[in-house]
Design a protein around this motif. Structure first.
Motif, short mmCIF file in Angstrom:
data_model
loop_
_atom_site.label_atom_id
_atom_site.label_comp_id
_atom_site.label_asym_id
_atom_site.label_seq_id
_atom_site.Cartn_x
_atom_site.Cartn_y
_atom_site.Cartn_z
N LEU A 87 0.69 1.06 3.25
CA LEU A 87 2.05 1.30 3.96
C LEU A 87 3.12 2.02 3.20
O LEU A 87 3.78 2.89 3.63
CB LEU A 87 2.70 0.10 4.53
CG LEU A 87 2.12 -0.91 5.50
CD1 LEU A 87 2.62 -2.19 6.03
CD2 LEU A 87 1.84 0.03 6.83
N GLU A 88 3.26 1.54 2.10
CA GLU A 88 4.07 2.14 1.18
C GLU A 88 3.94 3.83 0.71
O GLU A 88 4.64 4.63 0.83
CB GLU A 88 4.27 1.54 -0.10
CG GLU A 88 5.18 2.11 -1.25
CD GLU A 88 5.27 1.24 -2.64
OE1 GLU A 88 6.35 1.06 -3.25
OE2 GLU A 88 4.34 0.78 -3.13
N ALA A 89 2.56 3.90 0.57
CA ALA A 89 2.12 5.32 0.28
C ALA A 89 2.28 6.24 1.97
O ALA A 89 2.90 7.40 1.64
CB ALA A 89 0.36 5.38 0.25
N LEU A 90 1.93 5.64 3.07
CA LEU A 90 2.35 6.41 4.14
C LEU A 90 3.91 6.74 4.29
O LEU A 90 4.12 7.65 4.68
CB LEU A 90 1.74 5.63 5.47
CG LEU A 90 0.18 5.52 5.44
CD1 LEU A 90 -0.20 4.45 6.34
CD2 LEU A 90 -0.30 6.94 5.94
N ALA A 91 4.52 5.49 4.26
CA ALA A 91 6.26 5.75 4.31
C ALA A 91 6.70 6.65 3.23
O ALA A 91 7.52 7.47 3.65
CB ALA A 91 6.71 4.34 4.19
N THR A 92 6.11 6.85 2.27
CA THR A 92 6.69 7.65 1.12
C THR A 92 6.29 9.15 1.49
O THR A 92 7.23 10.28 1.30
CB THR A 92 5.99 7.71 -0.26
OG1 THR A 92 6.22 6.26 -0.69
CG2 THR A 92 6.25 8.45 -1.35
N VAL A 93 4.95 9.52 2.00
CA VAL A 93 4.62 10.80 2.63
C VAL A 93 5.60 11.12 3.77
O VAL A 93 6.10 12.34 3.83
CB VAL A 93 3.33 10.76 2.98
CG1 VAL A 93 3.05 12.12 3.67
CG2 VAL A 93 2.41 10.76 1.76
N LEU A 94 5.82 10.10 4.41
CA LEU A 94 6.64 10.49 5.73
C LEU A 94 7.99 10.38 5.64
O LEU A 94 9.03 10.94 6.46
CB LEU A 94 6.37 9.53 6.85
CG LEU A 94 4.88 9.61 7.49
CD1 LEU A 94 4.61 8.51 8.22
CD2 LEU A 94 4.84 10.93 8.24
#
Length: 88
Positions: A51-58
Motif C-alpha cells: 500500500l505504501e509503495a502504491l500510494a508513493t507512486v500515486l
C-alpha cells in the motif's frame, strides 16, 4: 462496502486520474501487474508495504486509498487503449 472493495475502487480511480496503466503503476511500485489487477478487483489482501509503495507512486497518503467513494462504488472509467502519442 468492504475495505478491499473500497481500496480497489480508489486505486483504480487514482491510477486512471493520473494516467497510469496497471503495468506502469506496477513497474513503478515494484510489484506484478496482475497483482495490481487483483487489488483493483478487490480479490487481494494487500500488505501495508505494498500500500505504501502504491500510494508513493500515486503521490497520495495511504489513507486516501481507504476513503469511502463519493460515487457509491461506481467503477471508474478505464484509460483509453493504445499508446500515448509522442510529444512534438
Amino acid at each position: 462496502m468492504d475495505a478491499k472493495t473500497i481500496l480497489g475502487l480508489n486505486l483504480r480511480r487514482l491510477r486512471v486520474e493520473r494516467g497510469y496503466s496497471q503495468e506502469r503503476l506496477a513497474l513503478d511500485a515494484g510489484i506484478d501487474r496482475a497483482y495490481v489487477g487483483r487489488i483493483e478487483r478487490g480479490s487481494e489482501n494487500v500488505t501495508i508495504t505494498r500500500l505504501e509503495a502504491l500510494a508513493t507512486v500515486l503521490q497520495v497518503p495511504i489513507a486516501a486509498l481507504f476513503e469511502e467513494p463519493a460515487d457509491h462504488g461506481r467503477r471508474p472509467l478505464a484509460l483509453r487503449p493504445g499508446r500515448k502519442p509522442k510529444a512534438r
